[in-house]
Design an enzyme around this catalytic site. Structure first.
Site, PDB file in Angstrom:
ATOM      1  N   ASP A 108       0.861  -1.188   0.000  1.00  0.00           N
ATOM      2  CA  ASP A 108       0.000   0.000   0.000  1.00  0.00           C
ATOM      3  C   ASP A 108       0.897   1.237   0.000  1.00  0.00           C
ATOM      4  OD1 ASP A 108       0.968   0.155   2.561  1.00  0.00           O
ATOM      5  OD2 ASP A 108      -0.951  -0.120   3.557  1.00  0.00           O
TER       6      ASP A 108
ATOM      7  N   GLY B 274       1.024   3.661   2.195  1.00  0.00           N
ATOM      8  CA  GLY B 274       1.359   4.193   3.511  1.00  0.00           C
ATOM      9  C   GLY B 274       0.342   5.226   3.974  1.00  0.00           C
ATOM     10  N   GLY B 275      -0.433   5.732   3.044  1.00  0.00           N
ATOM     11  CA  GLY B 275      -1.384   6.794   3.368  1.00  0.00           C
ATOM     12  C   GLY B 275      -2.372   6.405   4.455  1.00  0.00           C
TER      13      GLY B 275
ATOM     14  N   ASP C  67      -2.939   8.320  -1.415  1.00  0.00           N
ATOM     15  CA  ASP C  67      -4.261   8.944  -1.365  1.00  0.00           C
ATOM     16  C   ASP C  67      -4.526   9.445   0.042  1.00  0.00           C
ATOM     17  OD1 ASP C  67      -4.358   6.382  -0.243  1.00  0.00           O
ATOM     18  OD2 ASP C  67      -6.502   6.212  -0.559  1.00  0.00           O
TER      19      ASP C  67
ATOM     20  N   GLY D 131     -11.170   4.097   1.226  1.00  0.00           N
ATOM     21  CA  GLY D 131     -12.079   4.847   2.098  1.00  0.00           C
ATOM     22  C   GLY D 131     -13.400   4.145   2.337  1.00  0.00           C
TER      23      GLY D 131
ATOM     24  N   ASP E 286      -8.370  -7.332   0.632  1.00  0.00           N
ATOM     25  CA  ASP E 286      -7.436  -7.588   1.719  1.00  0.00           C
ATOM     26  C   ASP E 286      -8.175  -7.272   2.996  1.00  0.00           C
ATOM     27  OD1 ASP E 286      -7.236  -4.576   1.353  1.00  0.00           O
ATOM     28  OD2 ASP E 286      -6.053  -4.865   3.158  1.00  0.00           O
TER      29      ASP E 286
ATOM     30  N   CYS F  38     -13.723 -29.289   6.652  1.00  0.00           N
ATOM     31  CA  CYS F  38     -12.674 -28.330   6.301  1.00  0.00           C
ATOM     32  C   CYS F  38     -11.369 -29.109   6.166  1.00  0.00           C
ATOM     33  CB  CYS F  38     -12.533 -27.255   7.372  1.00  0.00           C
ATOM     34  SG  CYS F  38     -11.162 -26.128   7.059  1.00  0.00           S
TER      35      CYS F  38
ATOM     36  N   CYS G 144      -8.268 -27.836   6.260  1.00  0.00           N
ATOM     37  CA  CYS G 144      -7.076 -27.173   6.814  1.00  0.00           C
ATOM     38  C   CYS G 144      -6.430 -28.045   7.891  1.00  0.00           C
ATOM     39  CB  CYS G 144      -7.430 -25.788   7.364  1.00  0.00           C
ATOM     40  SG  CYS G 144      -8.015 -25.781   9.060  1.00  0.00           S
TER      41      CYS G 144
ATOM     42  N   CYS H   6      -8.307 -28.272  11.302  1.00  0.00           N
ATOM     43  CA  CYS H   6      -9.530 -29.083  11.320  1.00  0.00           C
ATOM     44  C   CYS H   6      -9.263 -30.564  11.091  1.00  0.00           C
ATOM     45  CB  CYS H   6     -10.519 -28.557  10.276  1.00  0.00           C
ATOM     46  SG  CYS H   6     -11.181 -26.952  10.729  1.00  0.00           S
TER      47      CYS H   6
ATOM     48  N   HIS I  64      -6.786 -21.811  10.055  1.00  0.00           N
ATOM     49  CA  HIS I  64      -8.148 -22.145   9.618  1.00  0.00           C
ATOM     50  C   HIS I  64      -8.808 -20.927   8.956  1.00  0.00           C
ATOM     51  CE1 HIS I  64     -12.298 -23.472   9.489  1.00  0.00           C
ATOM     52  NE2 HIS I  64     -12.589 -22.287  10.011  1.00  0.00           N
TER      53      HIS I  64
HETATM   54 ZN   LIG Z   1     -10.273 -25.603   9.128  1.00  0.00          ZN
END
Ligand SMILES: [Zn+2]
Length: 407
Positions: free
Chosen positions: A93, A95-96, A147, A247, A297, A335, A337, A340, A366
């Site tokens: 980014d 930094g603004g 910005d 914003g 993000d 799941c 991951c 899990c 997760h």
């Molecule tokens: Zn998971």
């Protein structure tokens, strides 16, 4: 010049798109979620684990890295990729946002922003040109124009003047960026041949020094529909590689956030990636995709993990709650991951209550898996032509169950 972004398909009943963005360090399939590596680290997760999670890009915060460890240290290591040992795409980014939300004693003028950092109070100045210079030194694949991110609520007149200044700053960022790539292009042979002579494996890692960084412009305008439209038109006029909507998600009601994006979106070119900055919950991401956004993000998956909150298809679970003490089920059934597949809610709850680091790491893994996988599901549904049914069902189920749980 080769196009960096391609739209591969679109949804039938909304503006959702399936796309592919090519950067110096690899390809990003969109819609994409970018885990946030605030201080050069996605909190608690190694680059190897991020690769296993199929993260295709991470975000670095210029302000934080500029304040600590500072540019000299990062330059010494050859840029952010080498410093952090993440060899995939990075977006930095400008930094603004942090200057406006964290730093003290800000003085905003046409020239740039003067501030005292929140760590040791040292004074610094960032202008559009300096923001480009810092991001070039960090070596991100995608860099952002400087910005001004205004707070919510904000007076109309201030929002209007601020959006106009953001446009003038964007123009200066673009000029500084073009100048740098032109001067790089005039002396590429020595650097490029030195790179290819080094080793094959390293060629990609150093490519960022010569490959053009993609520069995204940022649309501002607060919650005012006409300002969002004007800002989008003015920023698009400057011709960037991609467009961000900034914003948003700064404390405004969700409805106003959606309207802000809807007001700007029709003026953004369809053949460039669109990035909705700093949001949001899983339903918000799907709603934003339906409104034509491609990149996101958000700190929620990592930040909420630290207080024991896990994301699921049916809303969030606070694993600190007593009801999970004897629960042998994983955080979410089916799941895939690591958390899990291997551990129960009851055990993870114990770890969080005992403040064991593993507990926070497991929920973080997760949650990141959940967000990244949600984008993967969205991409598949768009390709199948079933995204809008998927979105409506997901959002309804998530919100209803979450509401039931809170009561
Ligand atoms: Zn998971």
């Amino acid at each position: 010049m080769q196009k960096s972004f391609e739209v591969l398909g679109s949804a039938r009943d909304s503006k959702a798109r399936r796309g592919r963005l090519t950067t110096a360090h690899g390809i990003i399939d969109t819609p994409a979620f970018m885990p946030v590596g605030t201080q050069g680290s996605v909190k608690g997760v190694s680059p190897g684990e991020l690769r296993e999670l199929d993260a295709q890009i991470i975000l670095g915060n210029t302000y934080h890295l500029f304040v600590r460890p500072g540019l000299d240290v990062i330059k010494h290591f050859g840029g952010l990729h080498k410093f952090t040992n993440w060899d995939g795409p990075i977006l930095t980014d400008s930094g603004g946002y942090q200057i406006f939300s964290l730093a003290k004693l800000r003085k905003i003028a046409e020239d740039g922003v003067e501030f005292q950092n929140h760590i040791d109070g040292a004074r610094a100045f960032i202008s559009p040109e300096i923001a480009m210079e810092i991001q070039a030194a960090l070596g991100g694949d995608i860099v952002m124009a400087l910005d001004e991110c205004i707070p919510y609520p904000c007076e109309y007149d201030y929002a209007a003047q601020s959006a106009e200044m953001t446009t003038r700053w964007a123009k200066r960022c673009k000029e500084a960026n073009v100048q740098r790539s032109t001067s790089n292009a005039q002396r590429p042979t020595t650097v490029a041949s030195a790179v290819s002579a080094e080793s094959k494996g390293d060629a990609l890692g150093t490519a960022h020094t010569t490959a053009r960084q993609l520069l995204f412009g940022i649309v501002q305008g607060g919650t005012f529909e006409d300002l969002r439209k004007q800002s989008a038109q003015a920023i698009v006029e400057l011709d960037f590689d991609g467009y961000a909507i900034g914003g948003v998600s700064v404390g405004e009601p969700e409805e106003k956030m959606m309207r802000a994006v809807e007001s700007a979106e029709p003026f953004l070119p369809k053949d460039k990636p669109r990035y909705a900055m700093g949001l949001g919950t899983p339903p918000q991401l799907l709603e934003m995709i339906a409104r034509g956004m491609d990149m996101f993000d958000c700190v929620l998956p990592t930040r909420l993990a630290r207080n024991g909150t896990a994301f699921t298809d049916t809303g969030t679970l606070n694993l600190k709650n007593a009801e999970f003490a004897l629960d042998k089920r994983p955080i979410e059934e089916n799941c895939t991951c690591d958390a899990c597949r291997e551990f129960s809610r009851g055990y993870i709850r114990h770890l969080i209550k005992a403040e064991e680091i593993l507990g926070l790491r497991l929920i973080t893994l997760h949650n990141l898996h959940f967000y990244l996988n949600l984008m993967n599901r969205a991409r598949i549904e768009i390709e199948r032509g079933t995204f809008d049914q998927f979105r409506k069902a997901f959002v309804a189920d998530y919100k209803t169950r979450e509401a039931m749980r809170v009561e």
